[in-house]
Scaffold this active site. Structure first.
Site, short mmCIF file in Angstrom:
data_model
loop_
_atom_site.label_atom_id
_atom_site.label_comp_id
_atom_site.label_asym_id
_atom_site.label_seq_id
_atom_site.Cartn_x
_atom_site.Cartn_y
_atom_site.Cartn_z
N CYS A 108 0.82 -1.23 0.00
CA CYS A 108 0.00 0.00 0.00
C CYS A 108 0.84 1.27 0.00
CB CYS A 108 -0.95 0.00 1.19
SG CYS A 108 -2.12 -1.36 1.12
N HIS A 242 -2.53 7.57 3.22
CA HIS A 242 -3.12 6.34 2.70
C HIS A 242 -4.46 6.12 3.41
CE1 HIS A 242 -4.01 2.34 1.62
NE2 HIS A 242 -3.53 1.76 2.70
N ASN A 272 -10.44 1.10 1.37
CA ASN A 272 -8.98 1.08 1.25
C ASN A 272 -8.64 0.55 -0.14
OD1 ASN A 272 -6.27 0.37 1.29
ND2 ASN A 272 -6.30 -0.45 3.36
N1 COA Z 1 -18.37 -6.90 11.35
C1 COA Z 1 -18.76 -7.16 12.62
N2 COA Z 1 -17.91 -7.58 13.56
C2 COA Z 1 -16.63 -7.78 13.19
C3 COA Z 1 -16.17 -7.54 11.88
C4 COA Z 1 -17.11 -7.09 10.94
N3 COA Z 1 -16.79 -6.82 9.66
N4 COA Z 1 -14.86 -7.82 11.83
C5 COA Z 1 -14.49 -8.21 13.05
N5 COA Z 1 -15.55 -8.20 13.88
C6 COA Z 1 -15.60 -8.54 15.30
C7 COA Z 1 -14.48 -9.47 15.71
O1 COA Z 1 -14.84 -10.81 15.44
C8 COA Z 1 -14.38 -9.19 17.20
O2 COA Z 1 -15.39 -9.86 17.85
P1 COA Z 1 -15.16 -10.47 19.36
O3 COA Z 1 -14.87 -9.27 20.21
O4 COA Z 1 -16.45 -11.12 19.64
O5 COA Z 1 -13.98 -11.38 19.21
C9 COA Z 1 -14.71 -7.69 17.28
O6 COA Z 1 -15.38 -7.36 16.06
C10 COA Z 1 -13.50 -6.81 17.45
O7 COA Z 1 -12.54 -7.17 16.51
P2 COA Z 1 -11.15 -6.45 16.43
O8 COA Z 1 -10.36 -7.05 15.32
O9 COA Z 1 -10.53 -6.43 17.77
O10 COA Z 1 -11.60 -4.97 16.03
P3 COA Z 1 -10.75 -3.67 15.98
O11 COA Z 1 -11.37 -2.65 16.84
O12 COA Z 1 -9.29 -3.92 16.11
O13 COA Z 1 -11.00 -3.21 14.46
C11 COA Z 1 -9.98 -3.23 12.28
C12 COA Z 1 -10.61 -4.05 13.39
C13 COA Z 1 -9.52 -4.17 11.17
C14 COA Z 1 -11.01 -2.27 11.73
C15 COA Z 1 -8.77 -2.41 12.85
O14 COA Z 1 -7.95 -3.26 13.61
C16 COA Z 1 -7.97 -1.77 11.76
O15 COA Z 1 -8.45 -0.93 11.03
N6 COA Z 1 -6.69 -2.15 11.64
C17 COA Z 1 -5.85 -1.63 10.58
C18 COA Z 1 -6.20 -2.34 9.29
C19 COA Z 1 -5.56 -1.71 8.08
O16 COA Z 1 -5.47 -0.53 7.99
N7 COA Z 1 -5.14 -2.56 7.14
C20 COA Z 1 -4.59 -2.16 5.91
C21 COA Z 1 -3.25 -1.54 6.06
S1 COA Z 1 -2.62 -1.10 4.51
#
Ligand code: COA
Length: 315
Positions: A108, A242, A272
Site C-alpha cells: 500500500c 493512505h 482502502n
Molecule cells: N463486522 C462485525 N464484527 C466484526 C467484523 C465485521 N466486519 N470484523 C471483526 N468483527 C468482530 C471481531 O470478530 C471481534 O469480535 P469479538 O470481540 O467477539 O472477538 C470484534 O469485532 C472486534 O474485533 P477487532 O479485530 O478487535 O476490532 P478492531 O477494533 O481492532 O477493528 C480493524 C478491526 C480491522 C477495523 C482495525 O484493527 C484496523 O483498522 N486495523 C488496521 C487495518 C488496516 O489498515 N489494514 C490495511 C493496512 S494497509
C-alpha cells in the site's frame, strides 16, 4: 519534481455496508465506527487494467501534455491481470508511447515508492516527465468469507504525471519486517515443484498490530520529512494519507495537533484502495480545485512489509 497532472478511475459498482450486512454477519454501524467506510467501488465488469488505462489517459488529458513527452512509465500494482507484460507496458501501448516501462511492488506504500523512483530518474537526468500509475484490486485477494478483512477494501486506479521543476521534494522510506499483513500465492503447477502444504491465498492481517504500526510509522515519517524540509506541521496545507482507516488518520492528526481540514479523506465512499488511495484522493481534490500553486503537501502511506513512506512536495 512537480506534479503536472492527475487522473483516476473507479469501478461502476458500489457496494454499501448495508449490502454487505446482507451477505455476512456484519453491520453498517460496526464498519462505519471502526473504519469510517460507508461504501466502496468493486470491480465487476471492468478489469483493473481498464481502470489503470483510463486513469492514465485522464491524467494525460488533464495535464495537457502530449504523450510523446512521456519519458518513463512506472506502475504500482500488487496483483496485475497479466503476469507479463507489465501493466506499465500495457499502458505504454494504449497511450501510443515507446518509453521505458516498469512495475513496482511496495504494497500500500507503492505510490510513495513510485514517486521516489520518479524523482530519482528526473534528478539523474534520465527522464524529464514520468507517468506514475497505481492500480489495485484488493477485492480479488481478500477472503469474502472473512468479515475482518473483506469489508475494508475497494478497487481503483490513480495516476499522476510528474516532471522537472518545482521545489525540492523530501522523502522518507523504510521497511520494518513483520508478518502482521501477508498474502501468499499458490504455486503455478509444475512437474518439479508443488507447495509443501496447503496455501491460504488470501490476505491475512492482524488488524490491531497493523493499526499500531501504521500510526507509529506514519507519524515518524511525517516528522522526518517536515524536519528535513525545515517547515512546521502547520505550514503544510494538506496531509494526504493512505486511506486505510479514518481512525488511523485521526490518531495521526491528534499526534500532530492539527485541524480536521488538513487531513482530507474519501475512505467513506472508496474504502482502502491500497497504493491507489493517495493518487485517487489527490485527483478527486484536484478536480474540485482544492490545490493552489505553491501549497505544501505531505503524502504518507504504510502497508505490508511493513513498508512505510512519506513525501513532502509543493503543488
Ligand atoms: N463486522 C462485525 N464484527 C466484526 C467484523 C465485521 N466486519 N470484523 C471483526 N468483527 C468482530 C471481531 O470478530 C471481534 O469480535 P469479538 O470481540 O467477539 O472477538 C470484534 O469485532 C472486534 O474485533 P477487532 O479485530 O478487535 O476490532 P478492531 O477494533 O481492532 O477493528 C480493524 C478491526 C480491522 C477495523 C482495525 O484493527 C484496523 O483498522 N486495523 C488496521 C487495518 C488496516 O489498515 N489494514 C490495511 C493496512 S494497509
Amino acid at each position: 519534481m512537480k506534479i503536472l497532472g492527475t487522473g483516476s478511475s473507479v469501478p461502476q459498482y458500489e457496494l454499501t455496508n448495508d449490502m454487505l450486512s446482507e451477505m455476512m454477519d456484519t453491520s453498517d454501524e460496526w464498519i462505519r465506527t471502526r473504519t469510517g467506510i460507508r461504501s466502496r467501488r468493486i470491480l465487476t465488469t471492468e478489469t483493473i487494467t481498464d481502470l489503470a488505462v483510463d486513469a492514465a489517459k485522464k491524467c494525460i488529458t488533464q495535464s495537457n501534455i502530449p504523450t510523446s513527452e512521456i519519458d518513463y512509465i512506472l506502475c504500482h500494482i500488487i496483483i496485475p491481470d497479466m503476469t507479463t507484460p507489465s501493466l506499465a507496458s500495457i499502458i505504454n501501448k494504449e497511450l501510443g508511447c515507446t518509453c521505458p516501462t516498469l512495475d513496482l511492488n511496495a504494497a500500500c506504500t507503492g505510490f510513495i515508492y513510485a514517486l521516489d523512483v520518479a524523482d530519482s530518474l528526473i534528478k539523474a537526468g534520465k527522464a524529464k516527465k514520468v507517468l506514475v500509475v497505481c492500480a489495485e484490486k484488493p477485492t480479488h485477494f481478500v477472503d469474502w468469507n472473512k468479515r475482518e478483512t473483506c469489508v475494508l477494501f475497494g478497487d481503483a486506479a490513480g495516476a499522476v504525471l510528474v516532471g522537472q521543476g518545482g521545489d525540492e521534494c523530501y522523502f522518507k522510506l523504510s521497511t520494518h519486517p513483520t508478518d502482521a499483513l501477508t498474502c501468499k500465492r499458490i504455486a503455478t503447477p509444475s512437474p518439479f515443484y508443488h507447495d509443501k502444504e496447503e496455501v491460504y491465498p488470501y490476505l491475512e492481517m492482524r488488524g490491531r498490530d497493523v493499526f499500531r504500526l501504521a500510526v507509529h510509522n506514519s507519524f515518524e515519517d511525517i516528522k522526518s520529512v517536515v524536519n528535513e524540509a525545515g517547515v512546521t506541521f502547520s505550514d503544510v496545507k494538506y496531509y494526504l494519507l493512505h486511506q486505510a482507516n479514518v481512525r488511523i488518520l485521526e490518531a495521526i492528526r491528534n499526534e500532530l495537533n492539527l485541524q480536521e481540514e488538513c487531513f482530507p479523506h474519501n475512505i467513506e465512499c472508496r474504502g482502502n484502495t491500497s497504493s491507489a488511495s493517495i493518487p485517487l484522493l489527490m485527483d478527486e481534490m484536484n478536480q474540485s480545485n482544492k490545490f493552489s500553486e505553491g501549497d505544501t503537501l505531505v503524502l504518507s502511506a504504510f502497508g505490508a512489509g511493513f513498508t512505510s513512506g512519506a513525501c513532502l512536495l509543493k503543488w
